[in-house]
Design a protein around this motif. Structure first.
Motif, PDB file in Angstrom:
ATOM      1  N   UNK A   9      -9.118  -5.356   5.977  1.00 22.12           N
ATOM      2  CA  UNK A   9      -7.992  -5.489   6.899  1.00 22.12           C
ATOM      3  C   UNK A   9      -6.666  -5.465   6.145  1.00 22.12           C
ATOM      4  N   UNK A  10      -6.617  -6.152   4.991  1.00 21.59           N
ATOM      5  CA  UNK A  10      -5.399  -6.175   4.175  1.00 21.59           C
ATOM      6  C   UNK A  10      -5.032  -4.772   3.708  1.00 21.59           C
ATOM      7  N   UNK A  11      -6.013  -4.063   3.166  1.00 23.10           N
ATOM      8  CA  UNK A  11      -5.769  -2.691   2.683  1.00 23.10           C
ATOM      9  C   UNK A  11      -5.365  -1.792   3.839  1.00 23.10           C
ATOM     10  N   UNK A  41     -11.216   2.505  -1.359  1.00 24.78           N
ATOM     11  CA  UNK A  41     -11.892   1.834  -2.470  1.00 24.78           C
ATOM     12  C   UNK A  41     -10.980   1.733  -3.681  1.00 24.78           C
ATOM     13  N   UNK A  42     -10.270   2.822  -3.997  1.00 24.94           N
ATOM     14  CA  UNK A  42      -9.345   2.811  -5.127  1.00 24.94           C
ATOM     15  C   UNK A  42      -8.221   1.812  -4.893  1.00 24.94           C
ATOM     16  N   UNK A  43      -7.734   1.736  -3.656  1.00 23.92           N
ATOM     17  CA  UNK A  43      -6.656   0.810  -3.341  1.00 23.92           C
ATOM     18  C   UNK A  43      -7.122  -0.643  -3.484  1.00 23.92           C
ATOM     19  N   UNK A  44      -8.360  -0.925  -3.118  1.00 22.39           N
ATOM     20  CA  UNK A  44      -8.903  -2.271  -3.289  1.00 22.39           C
ATOM     21  C   UNK A  44      -8.896  -2.657  -4.766  1.00 22.39           C
ATOM     22  N   UNK A  45      -9.352  -1.731  -5.638  1.00 21.41           N
ATOM     23  CA  UNK A  45      -9.380  -2.003  -7.075  1.00 21.41           C
ATOM     24  C   UNK A  45      -7.961  -2.143  -7.643  1.00 21.41           C
ATOM     25  N   UNK A  46      -7.022  -1.369  -7.092  1.00 21.39           N
ATOM     26  CA  UNK A  46      -5.636  -1.469  -7.547  1.00 21.39           C
ATOM     27  C   UNK A  46      -5.045  -2.843  -7.208  1.00 21.39           C
ATOM     28  N   UNK A  66      -3.720  -5.537 -10.006  1.00 22.39           N
ATOM     29  CA  UNK A  66      -2.310  -5.932 -10.110  1.00 22.39           C
ATOM     30  C   UNK A  66      -2.016  -7.323  -9.527  1.00 22.39           C
ATOM     31  N   UNK A  67      -2.812  -7.739  -8.538  1.00 21.42           N
ATOM     32  CA  UNK A  67      -2.516  -9.008  -7.862  1.00 21.42           C
ATOM     33  C   UNK A  67      -3.655 -10.013  -7.916  1.00 21.42           C
ATOM     34  N   UNK A  68      -4.810  -9.573  -8.428  1.00 25.23           N
ATOM     35  CA  UNK A  68      -5.975 -10.445  -8.435  1.00 25.23           C
ATOM     36  C   UNK A  68      -6.649 -10.468  -7.065  1.00 25.23           C
ATOM     37  N   UNK A  69      -7.744 -11.235  -6.974  1.00 26.48           N
ATOM     38  CA  UNK A  69      -8.462 -11.314  -5.709  1.00 26.48           C
ATOM     39  C   UNK A  69      -7.603 -11.911  -4.604  1.00 26.48           C
ATOM     40  N   UNK A  70      -6.629 -12.748  -4.997  1.00 25.31           N
ATOM     41  CA  UNK A  70      -5.745 -13.364  -4.010  1.00 25.31           C
ATOM     42  C   UNK A  70      -4.953 -12.347  -3.215  1.00 25.31           C
ATOM     43  N   UNK A  71      -4.686 -11.172  -3.825  1.00 25.88           N
ATOM     44  CA  UNK A  71      -3.942 -10.133  -3.124  1.00 25.88           C
ATOM     45  C   UNK A  71      -4.695  -9.602  -1.920  1.00 25.88           C
ATOM     46  N   UNK A 104       1.629  -7.365   3.564  1.00 24.00           N
ATOM     47  CA  UNK A 104       2.416  -6.230   3.055  1.00 24.00           C
ATOM     48  C   UNK A 104       3.572  -6.666   2.158  1.00 24.00           C
ATOM     49  N   UNK A 105       3.655  -7.957   1.831  1.00 24.56           N
ATOM     50  CA  UNK A 105       4.787  -8.459   1.035  1.00 24.56           C
ATOM     51  C   UNK A 105       4.859  -7.811  -0.334  1.00 24.56           C
ATOM     52  N   UNK A 106       3.738  -7.780  -1.048  1.00 24.71           N
ATOM     53  CA  UNK A 106       3.763  -7.202  -2.393  1.00 24.71           C
ATOM     54  C   UNK A 106       4.053  -5.705  -2.343  1.00 24.71           C
ATOM     55  N   UNK A 107       3.591  -5.052  -1.293  1.00 26.63           N
ATOM     56  CA  UNK A 107       3.887  -3.627  -1.101  1.00 26.63           C
ATOM     57  C   UNK A 107       5.387  -3.424  -0.919  1.00 26.63           C
ATOM     58  N   UNK A 108       6.015  -4.281  -0.121  1.00 24.57           N
ATOM     59  CA  UNK A 108       7.454  -4.200   0.112  1.00 24.57           C
ATOM     60  C   UNK A 108       8.229  -4.479  -1.173  1.00 24.57           C
TER      61      UNK A 108
END
Length: 364
Positions: A28-30, A58-63, A67-72, A151-155
């Motif tokens: 859902x986050x991705x 899948x690539x976005x999940x790994x990214x 960059x943000x850890x599992x918390x992202x 979407x905070x980190x994306x922004x």
């Protein structure tokens, strides 16, 4: 009995929703990030330099993990669980209340010689639409906060990209030295965007638009009540068909198994998701932080403005960003939800029946 049945469905819906949400939240986050990512038409001359093709799911999940850890992947989970419990509880409670009324009306019509005593497709559509509208009005502020947190980190990354681009332009115009440019770019690279908390998100929304900001995206959300309406129309009609088919074959047991509920729920959610996905993208765009990038094409003043700008700058593909991810997430979540909900309702009714028998024995 009908009131306790409505409460049982409300509690079961909340429980099933929470379990489904926890299991599918990373998707859902991705998916929310995919929906809010702007990729403008390539044939436009005014393409900003940061227009890029989004990576696969899948690539976005790994990214995100890198960059943000599992918390992202679980940013906004707490308000999301609250929203899921409230949303599913409110929805299923009112759905059962109005379903009971619809069944009673159908039975009364049959007594008068009209109809066969069952609720038709249109009846299920109306029942689901009323329940969905009440749910949206009550819970929209929670989902605004969840979208912001997802979407905070994306922004923040977009803001950093804009700052880097401004520094490069300044260097090309010889207003700053190359050594200074590299130092400043390294400084920006060292700043790693991290998810923020619920209070921070709430303050940000309030400072931007006041109380009204918590109901951003409510118009497409209200229109989207047709999603669960379509979903439940398919769901209830399919279950009715299964029961009628078994009754016609004179099978002893006409109850529906958990696996059958899972499969019917998946089919119902798939049909609803594909038909209403563009509305979900518009809603996510409105609820996300608007100051992403320097171009006016990235900012929306309302639903109509968002639709027009998406058509103009991104074309129809913009309305279907991340749909494959959403189909996997929503279909699986809905299937788990329906299966868990039905089992919880059965358990609740068994406990309720046993409690009544105990009370009856004590009274006698």
């Amino acid at each position: 009995m009908s009131e306790s049945n409505a409460i049982a469905n409300g509690l079961a819906g909340a429980g099933g929703g929470i379990i489904a949400q926890i299991i599918t939240y990373p998707l859902q986050t991705v998916n929310t990030r995919q929906q809010t990512e702007r990729t403008l038409k390539r044939n436009k001359q005014s393409l900003p330099s940061n227009s890029t093709t989004a990576p696969g799911t899948l690539l976005q999940i790994f990214q995100v993990i890198g960059t943000e850890g599992w918390g992202g992947l679980y940013s906004g989970l707490k308000p999301s669980l609250l929203g899921t419990a409230a949303s599913q509880g409110i929805y299923y409670y009112f759905y059962q209340v109005f379903k009971n009324k619809a069944v009673a009306i159908a039975a009364a019509r049959m007594v008068k010689g009209r109809g066969d005593g069952t609720v038709g497709m249109f009846g299920w559509l109306v029942v689901a639409a009323i329940a969905g509208s009440l749910n949206v009005l009550f819970t929209n502020p929670i989902w605004v906060l969840v979208t912001r947190m997802q979407t905070h980190t994306q922004a923040q990354r977009k803001i950093m990209d804009e700052k880097k681009e401004a520094l490069r332009r300044a260097a090309s115009e010889s207003t700053i030295a190359d050594s200074t440019l590299q130092d400043k770019l390294s400084e920006l690279d060292s700043i790693k965007p991290r998810p923020y908390g619920t209070i921070h998100a709430a303050n940000e929304v309030y400072n931007e638009a006041g109380i009204v900001g918590f109901w951003k995206g409510v118009i497409p959300a209200l229109i989207m009540v047709c999603n669960p309406s379509i979903q439940f129309m398919i769901y209830e009609s399919s279950l009715k068909h299964l029961r009628a088919k078994r009754a016609a074959k004179k099978q002893g047991n006409t109850s529906i198994s958990a696996l059958e509920v899972f499969l019917v729920g998946a089919i119902a959610k798939l049909g609803a998701t594909v038909s209403t996905y563009p509305l979900l993208v518009v809603k996510s765009r409105l609820q996300a932080k608007q100051e992403i990038g320097g171009s006016s094409s990235y900012r929306y003043s309302g639903t109509f403005d968002a639709v027009l700008k998406m058509i103009r700058y991104e074309g129809l593909p913009g309305f279907y960003k991340g749909m494959s991810t959403k189909i996997v997430q929503s279909v699986f979540a809905a299937s788990v939800l329906f299966m868990v909900k039905e089992e919880l309702v059965k358990a609740f009714m068994v406990v309720a029946d046993k409690s009544k028998k105990v009370v009856s024995n004590i009274s006698s």
